[in-house]
Structure formats: C-alpha cells, structure tokens
Design an enzyme around this catalytic site. Structure first.
Site, short mmCIF file in Angstrom:
data_model
loop_
_atom_site.label_atom_id
_atom_site.label_comp_id
_atom_site.label_asym_id
_atom_site.label_seq_id
_atom_site.Cartn_x
_atom_site.Cartn_y
_atom_site.Cartn_z
CD GLU A 44 -4.78 -6.45 9.27
OE1 GLU A 44 -4.65 -5.22 9.38
OE2 GLU A 44 -4.02 -7.27 9.84
CD GLU A 69 0.49 -5.59 2.37
OE1 GLU A 69 0.74 -4.96 1.31
OE2 GLU A 69 -0.35 -5.22 3.20
CG ASP A 118 -4.87 3.75 -1.42
OD1 ASP A 118 -5.43 4.87 -1.43
OD2 ASP A 118 -3.86 3.50 -2.10
CG ASP A 154 -5.99 8.18 8.99
OD1 ASP A 154 -6.15 7.22 8.20
OD2 ASP A 154 -5.21 9.12 8.75
CB THR A 192 -2.35 -0.77 12.20
OG1 THR A 192 -2.61 0.63 11.99
CG2 THR A 192 -3.64 -1.57 12.04
CD GLU A 193 2.91 -2.11 12.11
OE1 GLU A 193 3.58 -3.14 12.22
OE2 GLU A 193 1.79 -2.09 11.56
CE1 TYR A 194 -0.97 5.87 7.12
CE2 TYR A 194 -3.02 6.00 8.36
CZ TYR A 194 -2.20 6.47 7.35
OH TYR A 194 -2.59 7.53 6.58
CD GLU A 195 -5.77 2.03 15.61
OE1 GLU A 195 -6.65 2.25 16.45
OE2 GLU A 195 -5.58 0.91 15.08
#
Length: 214
Positions: A44, A69, A118, A154, A192-195
């Site tokens: 990832e 990351e 991003d 998104d 993911t947390e963002y998702e």
C-alpha cells in the site's frame, strides 16, 4: 493529510527495526527475507495510520503486506497497531514511495493498493498524482504479470482523471465501482480511517481494480 508531528514517533520507529524499514532500497529484490514465510507480496502506497494494511494482513495470512508512508508520525501510529497485533506477514516502510523501482525489483510485487491518495487538484500538479503515467510505469515494472492495481478515493475528479490515465496507458479494467459502499463489494471491504469518516457523511466512495495488458 499532514499530521501534527509527534516527538515519540521517530524513537519508536528506531526502536523497532524488526517491523519498520527506513532504508528500503537495501531490500530491493530481497523483501521476502523480512517475513516468516515466502508469499505473494502486496503493498500500500501512502498507508496513513495503517488501519487498512494492518487489517488486510490480519484477514489474509496467505499474503505478505508492506505499508509505505512518508510521514513518521503516521508510521508511528501504524507501528503501534503492529506492535499490538504482531502480524508475521506485515512490514512497514517509513520513506517516500515516489520511486518504487528503487525499492522493488521487477515483478517482485503481486499487487498495489492506492487508498485516498492526495488529489493534487491543480492542473500544474498533475504529475504528482499517483495515477499519473510516470507512476503507472513504475507500477508496471514492479508488479508481476499476474498482478493488479487497486485504487479507492472519495474525490470524483481524481477518480475520473485516474480512469482516463489508466485507459490511456493501456491498462485493462477488471471492475469499476461508482458507489462502493452501496454494492456487494462492501461486504468484505476494508476501510481506511479516512474512508470511514467520509462515507459516514454520505460521500460515495469510488474504486477501480485494473491490471496491465500483457
């Protein structure tokens, strides 16, 4: 998303070299040495806080996983998850995934995940998007012939751009979802947390899986 720097992150990373690699070029072509078993490798790029990659490794012990990351704070948070889980098929990389060909040998990777990258919305920044043709070329080099690319976002603009970029590069689409969470795919989807944050607000999540033409 840039996280506020946490002073504990770097010392934690340095204290756990068994789980975190800070000089990934040293393992180019030798990543299986980092795992207890030699298994297909999935990576990832931009793992953030590591929720996705950790859960994937937990659910799927028959693959090896690497989360990459650049932010040390995010890597530190992901490392905390791995220290608790101690998954033998998960490794983390704290470094810039901008040139995968320096990290991985040709065909060394079975698949790549790009989650909520991003969007770099300004046209002059298009070359920084992780689905720009120069990045696709890198993916094609490191992914095995039977490998795949999975992309979730998104951001509709980035999704449309990515579909066009992949198509122009000659990639083959396996499946496209315009509202992932309102589909059968949602049953086994790892968020993911963002998702999770944005899907709760009713924001549709877009996804595509594709492979390079042989």
């Amino acid at each position: 998303m840039r996280l506020k720097n946490k002073p504990w992150a770097l010392p934690l990373i340095e204290a756990n070299p068994q789980y975190v690699v800070t000089e990934p070029q040293q393992y180019r072509g030798k990543w299986q040495e980092r795992f207890s078993q030699d298994q297909p490798l999935l990576i990832e790029i931009g793992m953030g806080k590591g929720r996705f990659i950790t859960e994937m490794a937990r659910r799927d012990p028959e693959h090896n996983y690497i989360g990459i990351e650049v932010q040390s704070t995010a890597t530190g948070i992901a490392l905390k998850k791995q220290l608790e889980a101690q998954l033998p098929n998960l490794q983390l990389v704290c470094g810039d995934g901008g040139d995968l060909t320096e990290m991985f040998a040709p065909g060394e990777v079975a698949g790549i995940f790009l989650n909520f990258s991003d969007p770099w919305p300004k046209k002059r920044h298009a070359k920084r998007r992780l689905t720009y043709k120069t990045f696709l070329k890198q993916y094609q080099t490191v992914i095995a012939e039977t490998g795949h690319l999975e992309f979730k976002t998104d951001n509709r603009g980035l999704f449309e751009y990515s579909l066009a970029s992949m198509n122009n590069y000659g990639m083959v689409f396996d499946q496209v979802w315009l509202d992932l969470h309102d589909s059968e795919e949602a049953v086994d989807n790892v968020m993911t947390e963002y998702e999770e944050k944005f899907s709760k607000k009713g924001q549709p999540i877009y996804k595509v899986t594709a492979h390079f033409a042989k």
